[in-house]
Enzyme design. Structure first.
Site, PDB file in Angstrom:
ATOM      1  CE  LYS A 194      -7.999 -29.357  46.612  1.00 22.44           C
ATOM      2  NZ  LYS A 194      -6.633 -28.211  46.440  1.00 22.44           N
ATOM      3  CE  LYS A 247      -8.216 -29.797  50.143  1.00 20.79           C
ATOM      4  NZ  LYS A 247      -6.745 -28.999  49.874  1.00 20.79           N
TER       5      LYS A 247
HETATM    6  C1  PBG Z   1      -3.752 -26.083  47.063  1.00 20.27           C
HETATM    7  C2  PBG Z   1      -4.406 -26.547  47.742  1.00 20.27           C
HETATM    8  C3  PBG Z   1      -5.885 -26.042  48.489  1.00 20.27           C
HETATM    9  C4  PBG Z   1      -6.032 -26.574  50.226  1.00 20.27           C
HETATM   10  C5  PBG Z   1      -5.163 -27.430  50.433  1.00 20.27           C
HETATM   11  N1  PBG Z   1      -4.068 -27.349  49.095  1.00 20.27           N
HETATM   12  C6  PBG Z   1      -6.340 -25.825  48.571  1.00 20.27           C
HETATM   13  C7  PBG Z   1      -7.851 -24.862  47.162  1.00 20.27           C
HETATM   14  O1  PBG Z   1      -7.289 -26.762  46.663  1.00 20.27           O
HETATM   15  O2  PBG Z   1      -8.222 -23.962  46.632  1.00 20.27           O
HETATM   16  C8  PBG Z   1      -7.170 -26.501  50.971  1.00 20.27           C
HETATM   17  C9  PBG Z   1      -6.796 -26.225  52.357  1.00 20.27           C
HETATM   18  C10 PBG Z   1      -8.009 -26.169  53.493  1.00 20.27           C
HETATM   19  O3  PBG Z   1      -8.941 -25.354  53.261  1.00 20.27           O
HETATM   20  O4  PBG Z   1      -7.249 -26.380  54.859  1.00 20.27           O
HETATM   21  N2  PBG Z   1      -4.244 -26.632  45.727  1.00 20.27           N
HETATM   22 ZN    ZN Z   2      -3.621 -25.942  43.856  1.00 20.90          ZN
END
Ligand code: PBG
Ligand code: ZN
Length: 320
Positions: A194, A247
């Protein structure tokens, strides 16, 4: 004449379908669902047009829409009214997600409910874990809280957990906490690779989860790096992840491709909020044909993803 006549197999739809290498099925899609506290709420999310905030008493409406469209899996995000330093609403047995899990499973037991495990929607500072005095997210301390969240989701009847916090050792910590609580059959989907990404902008507005200071670069990955993603994924697998994830998706197709070729594991890709927003705007403004949406999902599958989390799940499934 001898040259490659690729057009021979493009002359009509029948032959094009026969040689088609990649297909997208409704069964490949996971739909993110945002749950808020209160009653009677179904409010369109301005940063994610066509997606809604639901209160628990109206969640059956989105379940009906998912069933009608043939989408059988959802990913739950909760937005609590009350936030604090340690995100205590995240592991409350009657927190917004825990209530949503029970509501959906009671209404439609075969809806597959995945719970995003993180703290940023629940902490007053908007970071994904517990802070030290300098504002640094404490890794091992955070693990204890993530364990509490996962076990509370499990007790509420979740089908799978998906930790998105990017703490080191989180899969191992969650696996052992679940096993100890008797949930050894509950699967874990790791948000393994991620990235710290500007593509999350519309989500943070939707989930009220933007960090109040700084950024997430001390825990989420640096987008300059691809090989590092393989190390993150290998670690998640080693620690017991059942499904791995990359992701965002569209700007990280190289990472999806390499992960699919390197690891013999089910692979998920998350087409995140900013990817959705870009395409949605272009289509809404007539700049691109709506088929660009399916094209984007096919590209993600072609790169090697088995399943895709996408805000387009309902509209795409209706068209399949
Ligand atoms: C929470 C989370 C996020 C997303 C999924 N879980 C945001 C982040 O990490 O700031 C992003 C999902 C999206 O942008 O559709 N940690
Ligand atoms: Zn988070």
């Amino acid at each position: 004449m001898s040259f490659y006549r690729g057009r021979r197999l493009r002359s009509n739809a029948v032959i094009r379908n026969l040689i088609k290498e990649t297909t997208l099925h409704k069964e490949d899609l996971i739909y993110p669902v945002f749950v808020v506290e209160g009653t009677g709420i179904r409010n369109e999310i301005s940063s994610l047009p066509g997606n809604y905030h639901y209160s628990c008493d109206r969640l059956h409406e989105v379940v009906d829409e998912m069933n009608a469209a043939g989408v059988k899996a959802c990913l739950l995000f909760g937005i609590p009214d009350h936030k604090d330093e340690v995100g205590s609403e995240a592991y409350h047995d009657h927190g917004v997600v825990q209530n949503a899990i029970r509501t959906i499973k009671a209404y439609c037991p075969d809806m597959y409910v995945i719970g995003d495990v993180c703290m940023c929607e629940y902490t007053s500072h908007g970071h994904c874990g517990i802070l030290d005095e300098c504002g640094y997210v404490k890794n091992d301390e955070t693990l204890k809280y993530l364990q509490k969240i996962a076990v509370s989701y499990a007790k509420a009847g979740i089908d799978m957990i998906a930790p998105s916090d990017m703490m080191d050792g989180h899969i191992q910590a969650l696996r052992s906490a679940l096993d100890e609580a008797g949930y050894e059959t509950l699967p874990i989907m790791g948000y393994s690779a991620k990235y710290a990404s500007a593509y999350y902008g519309p989500f943070r507005e939707a989930a009220h989860s933007a960090p109040s200071f700084g950024d997430r670069k001390t825990y989420q990955m640096d987008y300059h790096n691809g090989k590092e993603a393989m190390r993150e994924i290998a670690a998640d697998i080693e620690e017991g992840a059942d499904i791995i994830m990359v992701k965002p998706a569209m700007a990280y197709l190289d990472v999806i491709k390499e992960a699919s070729e390197t690891f013999n594991m089910p692979l998920c890709a998350y087409q995140v909020s900013g990817e959705f927003a870009m395409l949605k705007m272009a289509v809404t403004n007539g700049l691109m044909n709506p088929s660009v949406i399916e094209e984007s999902l096919i590209a993600i599958k072609r790169a090697g993803a088995d399943m895709i989390i996408t805000y387009f799940a309902l509209e795409v499934a209706r068209g399949l």
